[in-house]
Design an enzyme around this catalytic site. Structure first.
Site, short mmCIF file in Angstrom:
data_model
loop_
_atom_site.label_atom_id
_atom_site.label_comp_id
_atom_site.label_asym_id
_atom_site.label_seq_id
_atom_site.Cartn_x
_atom_site.Cartn_y
_atom_site.Cartn_z
N HIS A 110 0.81 -1.23 0.00
CA HIS A 110 0.00 0.00 0.00
C HIS A 110 0.84 1.28 0.00
O HIS A 110 0.28 2.37 -0.03
CB HIS A 110 -0.95 0.02 1.20
CG HIS A 110 -2.00 -1.05 1.15
ND1 HIS A 110 -2.84 -1.22 0.08
CD2 HIS A 110 -2.33 -2.04 2.04
CE1 HIS A 110 -3.66 -2.26 0.30
NE2 HIS A 110 -3.36 -2.77 1.48
N HIS A 154 -6.57 -7.01 -0.92
CA HIS A 154 -6.71 -5.57 -1.15
C HIS A 154 -5.88 -5.13 -2.35
O HIS A 154 -4.81 -5.70 -2.61
CB HIS A 154 -6.26 -4.79 0.10
CG HIS A 154 -6.97 -5.22 1.35
ND1 HIS A 154 -6.42 -6.13 2.24
CD2 HIS A 154 -8.19 -4.90 1.84
CE1 HIS A 154 -7.28 -6.34 3.23
NE2 HIS A 154 -8.37 -5.61 3.01
N ASP A 204 -5.02 -12.96 2.77
CA ASP A 204 -6.25 -12.44 3.38
C ASP A 204 -7.48 -12.58 2.48
O ASP A 204 -8.59 -12.25 2.90
CB ASP A 204 -6.08 -10.98 3.84
CG ASP A 204 -5.40 -10.08 2.83
OD1 ASP A 204 -5.11 -10.54 1.71
OD2 ASP A 204 -5.15 -8.91 3.17
#
Ligand code: SP5
Ligand code: ZN
Length: 345
Positions: free
Chosen positions: A164, A202, A283
Protein backbone atom coordinates in the site's frame (compact mmCIF):
# COMPACT_ATOMS: atom_id res chain seq x y z
CA UNK A 1 10.93 -27.27 -0.47
CA UNK A 2 11.40 -23.63 -1.43
CA UNK A 3 14.00 -21.48 0.39
CA UNK A 4 12.45 -18.84 2.65
CA UNK A 5 14.13 -15.72 3.94
CA UNK A 6 13.68 -14.64 7.54
CA UNK A 7 14.77 -11.86 9.90
CA UNK A 8 14.02 -11.78 13.64
CA UNK A 9 13.95 -7.99 13.37
CA UNK A 10 10.64 -8.19 11.49
CA UNK A 11 9.06 -9.05 14.86
CA UNK A 12 10.12 -5.72 16.40
CA UNK A 13 7.18 -3.75 14.97
CA UNK A 14 4.31 -3.73 17.46
CA UNK A 15 1.63 -1.42 16.10
CA UNK A 16 -0.49 -1.87 19.27
CA UNK A 17 -3.59 -0.38 17.66
CA UNK A 18 -5.28 1.01 14.58
CA UNK A 19 -7.29 4.21 14.70
CA UNK A 20 -10.38 3.40 12.62
CA UNK A 21 -13.27 5.88 12.29
CA UNK A 22 -11.75 7.72 15.21
CA UNK A 23 -11.71 4.68 17.48
CA UNK A 24 -8.54 3.03 18.74
CA UNK A 25 -9.07 -0.67 17.96
CA UNK A 26 -6.62 -3.55 18.57
CA UNK A 27 -3.96 -4.02 15.89
CA UNK A 28 -4.39 -6.85 13.39
CA UNK A 29 -0.93 -6.79 11.77
CA UNK A 30 0.81 -8.61 14.64
CA UNK A 31 4.28 -10.15 15.07
CA UNK A 32 2.53 -13.49 15.67
CA UNK A 33 1.64 -13.52 11.96
CA UNK A 34 5.26 -13.96 10.93
CA UNK A 35 5.91 -16.45 13.72
CA UNK A 36 2.96 -18.56 12.54
CA UNK A 37 4.12 -18.53 8.91
CA UNK A 38 7.67 -19.47 9.87
CA UNK A 39 6.40 -22.36 12.01
CA UNK A 40 4.39 -23.79 9.13
CA UNK A 41 7.28 -23.40 6.68
CA UNK A 42 9.72 -25.19 8.99
CA UNK A 43 7.19 -27.97 9.64
CA UNK A 44 6.82 -28.37 5.87
CA UNK A 45 10.58 -28.80 5.48
CA UNK A 46 11.34 -25.42 3.90
CA UNK A 47 14.95 -24.23 4.10
CA UNK A 48 15.47 -21.07 6.14
CA UNK A 49 17.86 -18.41 4.85
CA UNK A 50 18.78 -15.58 7.22
CA UNK A 51 18.33 -12.13 5.70
CA UNK A 52 21.51 -10.27 4.79
CA UNK A 53 21.81 -6.50 5.35
CA UNK A 54 21.66 -4.44 2.13
CA UNK A 55 22.47 -0.76 1.72
CA UNK A 56 19.74 1.79 0.92
CA UNK A 57 20.27 1.91 -2.85
CA UNK A 58 17.39 -0.40 -3.86
CA UNK A 59 15.16 1.22 -1.24
CA UNK A 60 15.88 4.71 -2.60
CA UNK A 61 15.19 3.58 -6.19
CA UNK A 62 11.59 3.19 -5.05
CA UNK A 63 10.96 5.64 -2.20
CA UNK A 64 11.35 9.35 -1.67
CA UNK A 65 14.29 10.01 0.69
CA UNK A 66 12.01 12.31 2.72
CA UNK A 67 9.67 9.40 3.50
CA UNK A 68 12.57 7.14 4.40
CA UNK A 69 14.09 9.85 6.61
CA UNK A 70 10.77 10.44 8.36
CA UNK A 71 10.21 6.74 9.09
CA UNK A 72 13.77 6.34 10.35
CA UNK A 73 13.43 9.02 13.01
CA UNK A 74 9.66 9.32 13.58
CA UNK A 75 9.52 7.25 16.75
CA UNK A 76 12.59 8.87 18.36
CA UNK A 77 11.22 12.36 17.71
CA UNK A 78 7.71 11.46 18.85
CA UNK A 79 8.83 9.72 22.02
CA UNK A 80 11.08 12.67 22.94
CA UNK A 81 8.11 15.06 22.67
CA UNK A 82 6.03 14.04 25.72
CA UNK A 83 2.91 13.43 23.63
CA UNK A 84 -0.19 11.77 25.07
CA UNK A 85 -0.09 8.87 22.56
CA UNK A 86 2.27 5.89 22.72
CA UNK A 87 2.35 5.61 18.92
CA UNK A 88 3.01 8.03 16.05
CA UNK A 89 -0.35 8.90 14.48
CA UNK A 90 -1.38 11.75 12.15
CA UNK A 91 -4.01 14.33 13.06
CA UNK A 92 -3.72 16.78 10.14
CA UNK A 93 -3.07 15.82 6.52
CA UNK A 94 -1.01 17.85 4.01
CA UNK A 95 -3.43 17.47 1.08
CA UNK A 96 -2.01 19.19 -2.04
CA UNK A 97 -5.13 21.36 -2.41
CA UNK A 98 -4.47 22.74 1.06
CA UNK A 99 -1.22 24.33 -0.08
CA UNK A 100 -2.41 25.31 -3.56
CA UNK A 101 -0.20 22.60 -5.01
CA UNK A 102 2.92 24.10 -3.40
CA UNK A 103 5.26 21.88 -1.41
CA UNK A 104 4.04 22.01 2.18
CA UNK A 105 6.41 23.43 4.77
CA UNK A 106 7.79 20.81 7.15
CA UNK A 107 5.86 21.56 10.33
CA UNK A 108 7.75 22.77 13.38
CA UNK A 109 5.55 20.53 15.55
CA UNK A 110 6.61 16.89 15.68
CA UNK A 111 2.95 15.93 16.11
CA UNK A 112 1.99 17.55 12.79
CA UNK A 113 4.76 15.89 10.75
CA UNK A 114 3.09 12.48 10.21
CA UNK A 115 0.49 14.33 8.12
CA UNK A 116 3.14 14.89 5.43
CA UNK A 117 3.63 11.16 4.90
CA UNK A 118 0.66 9.14 6.24
CA UNK A 119 -2.54 8.73 4.25
CA UNK A 120 -4.56 6.96 6.92
CA UNK A 121 -4.90 6.80 10.69
CA UNK A 122 -4.56 3.01 10.86
CA UNK A 123 -0.82 2.67 10.38
CA UNK A 124 0.86 3.54 13.67
CA UNK A 125 4.59 3.83 14.34
CA UNK A 126 6.16 2.58 17.58
CA UNK A 127 9.60 1.77 19.00
CA UNK A 128 10.59 -1.06 16.63
CA UNK A 129 8.63 -0.07 13.54
CA UNK A 130 11.52 1.35 11.53
CA UNK A 131 13.82 -1.57 12.39
CA UNK A 132 11.19 -4.11 11.33
CA UNK A 133 10.20 -2.29 8.13
CA UNK A 134 13.86 -1.90 7.15
CA UNK A 135 14.51 -5.58 7.99
CA UNK A 136 11.59 -6.57 5.74
CA UNK A 137 13.37 -4.77 2.89
CA UNK A 138 16.49 -6.83 3.60
CA UNK A 139 14.36 -9.98 3.61
CA UNK A 140 12.94 -9.09 0.19
CA UNK A 141 16.37 -8.16 -1.21
CA UNK A 142 17.92 -11.38 0.11
CA UNK A 143 15.19 -13.36 -1.67
CA UNK A 144 16.08 -11.43 -4.85
CA UNK A 145 19.73 -12.45 -4.34
CA UNK A 146 18.71 -16.10 -4.00
CA UNK A 147 16.72 -16.01 -7.25
CA UNK A 148 19.31 -13.91 -9.12
CA UNK A 149 21.92 -16.53 -8.26
CA UNK A 150 19.92 -19.28 -9.94
CA UNK A 151 17.22 -20.60 -7.61
CA UNK A 152 13.93 -20.64 -9.51
CA UNK A 153 11.85 -19.57 -6.50
CA UNK A 154 12.33 -17.88 -3.11
CA UNK A 155 9.86 -16.73 -0.46
CA UNK A 156 10.43 -13.53 1.54
CA UNK A 157 8.71 -13.64 4.94
CA UNK A 158 8.32 -9.86 5.06
CA UNK A 159 6.64 -8.09 7.97
CA UNK A 160 5.30 -5.44 8.13
CA UNK A 161 3.73 -5.72 4.65
CA UNK A 162 4.34 -3.10 1.95
CA UNK A 163 2.07 -3.02 -1.11
CA UNK A 164 0.00 0.00 0.00
CA UNK A 165 3.02 2.34 0.16
CA UNK A 166 3.55 4.81 -2.70
CA UNK A 167 6.78 6.65 -3.50
CA UNK A 168 6.24 9.12 -0.67
CA UNK A 169 3.18 8.05 1.38
CA UNK A 170 2.65 5.18 3.83
CA UNK A 171 -0.59 3.53 4.92
CA UNK A 172 -2.64 0.33 5.00
CA UNK A 173 -0.46 -1.25 7.73
CA UNK A 174 2.54 -0.76 5.41
CA UNK A 175 5.67 1.44 5.68
CA UNK A 176 8.09 0.44 2.89
CA UNK A 177 7.00 -1.30 -0.32
CA UNK A 178 8.90 -4.59 -0.10
CA UNK A 179 7.23 -5.96 -3.24
CA UNK A 180 8.14 -2.93 -5.35
CA UNK A 181 11.70 -2.90 -3.99
CA UNK A 182 12.07 -6.59 -4.89
CA UNK A 183 10.76 -5.94 -8.42
CA UNK A 184 13.09 -2.99 -8.88
CA UNK A 185 16.10 -5.02 -7.66
CA UNK A 186 15.13 -8.01 -9.80
CA UNK A 187 14.91 -5.77 -12.87
CA UNK A 188 18.52 -4.72 -12.30
CA UNK A 189 19.67 -8.36 -12.12
CA UNK A 190 17.58 -10.37 -14.64
CA UNK A 191 16.10 -9.79 -18.08
CA UNK A 192 12.91 -7.72 -17.88
CA UNK A 193 10.25 -6.77 -17.90
CA UNK A 194 9.40 -7.81 -14.35
CA UNK A 195 5.77 -8.63 -13.64
CA UNK A 196 4.16 -8.16 -10.24
CA UNK A 197 1.07 -10.26 -9.59
CA UNK A 198 -0.63 -9.14 -6.38
CA UNK A 199 -3.13 -11.63 -4.94
CA UNK A 200 -3.62 -9.93 -1.59
CA UNK A 201 -7.32 -9.32 -0.93
CA UNK A 202 -6.71 -5.57 -1.15
CA UNK A 203 -5.61 -3.62 -4.21
CA UNK A 204 -1.84 -3.07 -4.41
CA UNK A 205 -2.29 0.69 -4.80
CA UNK A 206 1.24 1.63 -3.73
CA UNK A 207 2.83 -0.71 -6.21
CA UNK A 208 0.52 0.51 -8.98
CA UNK A 209 1.43 4.15 -8.28
CA UNK A 210 5.16 3.39 -8.12
CA UNK A 211 5.30 1.87 -11.60
CA UNK A 212 2.63 3.98 -13.30
CA UNK A 213 3.52 4.77 -16.89
CA UNK A 214 6.48 2.36 -17.00
CA UNK A 215 6.64 -0.59 -19.37
CA UNK A 216 9.53 -2.40 -17.68
CA UNK A 217 7.46 -3.34 -14.61
CA UNK A 218 4.00 -4.80 -15.27
CA UNK A 219 1.53 -4.66 -12.38
CA UNK A 220 -1.53 -6.87 -11.94
CA UNK A 221 -3.76 -7.01 -8.87
CA UNK A 222 -6.63 -9.35 -7.98
CA UNK A 223 -8.66 -7.90 -5.10
CA UNK A 224 -12.01 -7.14 -3.56
CA UNK A 225 -13.79 -4.35 -5.44
CA UNK A 226 -13.00 -1.04 -3.73
CA UNK A 227 -16.30 0.19 -5.16
CA UNK A 228 -18.04 -2.26 -2.83
CA UNK A 229 -16.63 -0.35 0.13
CA UNK A 230 -13.22 -1.90 0.70
CA UNK A 231 -9.74 -0.52 1.36
CA UNK A 232 -7.97 1.23 -0.38
CA UNK A 233 -11.33 2.75 -1.45
CA UNK A 234 -9.93 5.33 -3.91
CA UNK A 235 -7.99 2.97 -6.20
CA UNK A 236 -8.10 -0.51 -7.69
CA UNK A 237 -10.75 0.01 -10.36
CA UNK A 238 -10.64 -1.48 -13.87
CA UNK A 239 -10.73 2.08 -15.26
CA UNK A 240 -7.07 2.40 -14.17
CA UNK A 241 -5.99 -0.39 -16.53
CA UNK A 242 -3.56 0.11 -19.41
CA UNK A 243 -0.93 -2.01 -21.23
CA UNK A 244 1.22 -2.26 -18.11
CA UNK A 245 -1.41 -2.29 -15.34
CA UNK A 246 -4.27 -4.73 -14.80
CA UNK A 247 -6.78 -4.40 -11.97
CA UNK A 248 -9.22 -7.26 -11.48
CA UNK A 249 -11.72 -6.13 -8.81
CA UNK A 250 -13.99 -8.90 -7.53
CA UNK A 251 -17.33 -8.82 -5.74
CA UNK A 252 -17.38 -9.53 -1.99
CA UNK A 253 -18.19 -13.18 -1.32
CA UNK A 254 -16.65 -14.67 -4.46
CA UNK A 255 -15.18 -18.17 -4.14
CA UNK A 256 -12.38 -20.18 -5.76
CA UNK A 257 -13.78 -20.40 -9.31
CA UNK A 258 -14.15 -16.64 -9.88
CA UNK A 259 -10.96 -15.82 -7.96
CA UNK A 260 -8.88 -18.35 -9.91
CA UNK A 261 -10.27 -17.08 -13.23
CA UNK A 262 -8.91 -13.64 -12.25
CA UNK A 263 -5.57 -15.13 -11.16
CA UNK A 264 -5.43 -16.89 -14.56
CA UNK A 265 -5.99 -13.55 -16.35
CA UNK A 266 -3.25 -11.95 -14.25
CA UNK A 267 -0.91 -14.83 -15.14
CA UNK A 268 -1.62 -14.37 -18.86
CA UNK A 269 -0.90 -10.67 -18.48
CA UNK A 270 2.43 -11.51 -16.78
CA UNK A 271 3.48 -14.14 -19.33
CA UNK A 272 5.58 -11.73 -21.43
CA UNK A 273 7.79 -10.88 -18.43
CA UNK A 274 11.28 -12.24 -17.77
CA UNK A 275 10.80 -12.50 -14.00
CA UNK A 276 7.94 -12.49 -11.53
CA UNK A 277 7.23 -11.04 -8.10
CA UNK A 278 4.14 -12.38 -6.34
CA UNK A 279 2.67 -10.10 -3.68
CA UNK A 280 1.23 -12.89 -1.57
CA UNK A 281 -1.52 -11.77 0.74
CA UNK A 282 -3.46 -14.70 2.13
CA UNK A 283 -6.25 -12.44 3.38
CA UNK A 284 -8.50 -13.43 0.43
CA UNK A 285 -9.09 -16.69 2.31
CA UNK A 286 -12.48 -17.50 3.78
CA UNK A 287 -12.30 -16.69 7.47
CA UNK A 288 -9.85 -13.83 7.20
CA UNK A 289 -11.17 -10.98 9.35
CA UNK A 290 -10.04 -8.21 6.97
CA UNK A 291 -11.67 -9.27 3.70
CA UNK A 292 -14.96 -10.71 2.39
CA UNK A 293 -13.44 -13.00 -0.26
CA UNK A 294 -14.00 -16.72 0.33
CA UNK A 295 -10.99 -18.48 -1.18
CA UNK A 296 -10.06 -21.94 0.17
CA UNK A 297 -6.61 -23.40 0.89
CA UNK A 298 -7.07 -25.48 -2.27
CA UNK A 299 -7.72 -22.25 -4.14
CA UNK A 300 -4.43 -20.80 -2.96
CA UNK A 301 -2.64 -24.00 -4.01
CA UNK A 302 -4.21 -23.75 -7.47
CA UNK A 303 -3.22 -20.07 -7.71
CA UNK A 304 0.34 -21.23 -7.02
CA UNK A 305 0.11 -23.81 -9.81
CA UNK A 306 -1.25 -21.22 -12.27
CA UNK A 307 1.59 -18.80 -11.53
CA UNK A 308 4.19 -21.58 -11.33
CA UNK A 309 3.30 -22.71 -14.86
CA UNK A 310 4.69 -19.41 -16.13
CA UNK A 311 8.10 -20.91 -15.40
CA UNK A 312 9.60 -17.52 -14.52
CA UNK A 313 12.26 -16.82 -11.88
CA UNK A 314 9.97 -15.90 -8.99
CA UNK A 315 10.25 -13.98 -5.73
CA UNK A 316 7.26 -14.35 -3.43
CA UNK A 317 6.80 -11.45 -0.99
CA UNK A 318 4.49 -11.75 2.02
CA UNK A 319 1.77 -9.10 2.22
CA UNK A 320 -1.46 -9.42 4.27
CA UNK A 321 -3.27 -12.31 5.96
CA UNK A 322 -4.65 -11.92 9.47
CA UNK A 323 -6.18 -15.21 10.62
CA UNK A 324 -3.38 -16.56 12.79
CA UNK A 325 -4.70 -20.14 12.69
CA UNK A 326 -4.62 -20.43 8.89
CA UNK A 327 -2.05 -18.01 7.43
CA UNK A 328 0.88 -20.45 7.80
CA UNK A 329 -0.87 -23.34 6.02
CA UNK A 330 -2.13 -20.95 3.30
CA UNK A 331 1.42 -19.78 2.55
CA UNK A 332 2.67 -23.39 2.47
CA UNK A 333 -0.15 -24.39 0.08
CA UNK A 334 0.66 -21.50 -2.27
CA UNK A 335 4.37 -22.31 -2.34
CA UNK A 336 3.66 -26.02 -2.88
CA UNK A 337 1.37 -25.08 -5.78
CA UNK A 338 4.09 -22.89 -7.28
CA UNK A 339 6.54 -25.79 -7.22
CA UNK A 340 3.95 -28.15 -8.72
CA UNK A 341 3.08 -25.71 -11.50
CA UNK A 342 6.71 -25.15 -12.35
CA UNK A 343 7.67 -28.83 -12.50
CA UNK A 344 4.54 -30.18 -14.21
CA UNK A 345 3.89 -27.65 -16.91
C1 SP5 B 1 -1.41 -5.35 3.75
C2 SP5 B 1 -2.87 -5.34 3.97
O1 SP5 B 1 -3.52 -6.35 3.84
N1 SP5 B 1 -3.40 -4.17 4.36
C3 SP5 B 1 -4.79 -4.11 4.50
C4 SP5 B 1 -5.16 -2.96 5.29
C5 SP5 B 1 -6.64 -2.79 5.29
N2 SP5 B 1 -7.06 -2.19 6.49
C6 SP5 B 1 -8.33 -1.56 6.37
C7 SP5 B 1 -9.07 -1.77 7.59
C8 SP5 B 1 -10.47 -1.23 7.49
C9 SP5 B 1 -11.15 -1.32 8.78
N3 SP5 B 1 -11.03 -2.58 9.43
C10 SP5 B 1 -11.64 -2.61 10.72
C11 SP5 B 1 -10.78 -3.28 11.72
C12 SP5 B 1 -10.68 -2.48 12.96
N4 SP5 B 1 -9.60 -2.95 13.78
ZN1 ZN C 1 -4.61 -7.14 2.28
Amino acid sequence: MVPFVWSDDCLRHEPAAEVWVGVRTPATELPARAVAIRGSLLAAGAREVTAVAHDDSALLEVHDPELVGFLRTAWDEWSASSLPSDRVVPYVFARPELTGGREPTTPAAVWARPGLFAYDTMTLIGPGTWEAARAAVDVALTAVDVVASGEPLAYACCRPPGHHVTRSLYGGSCYLNNTAIAASALLARLDGPVAIVDIDAHHGNGTQELFLGRDDVLTASVHVDPGAGWFPHFLGFAAENDEANLNLPLAPGIRDVAWLAAVQRAAEFAARAGALVIALGVDAAAGDPESPLEVTAGGYREAGRILGRLGLPTVVVQEGGYDLATIGPLVVETLAGLEEGRTRR
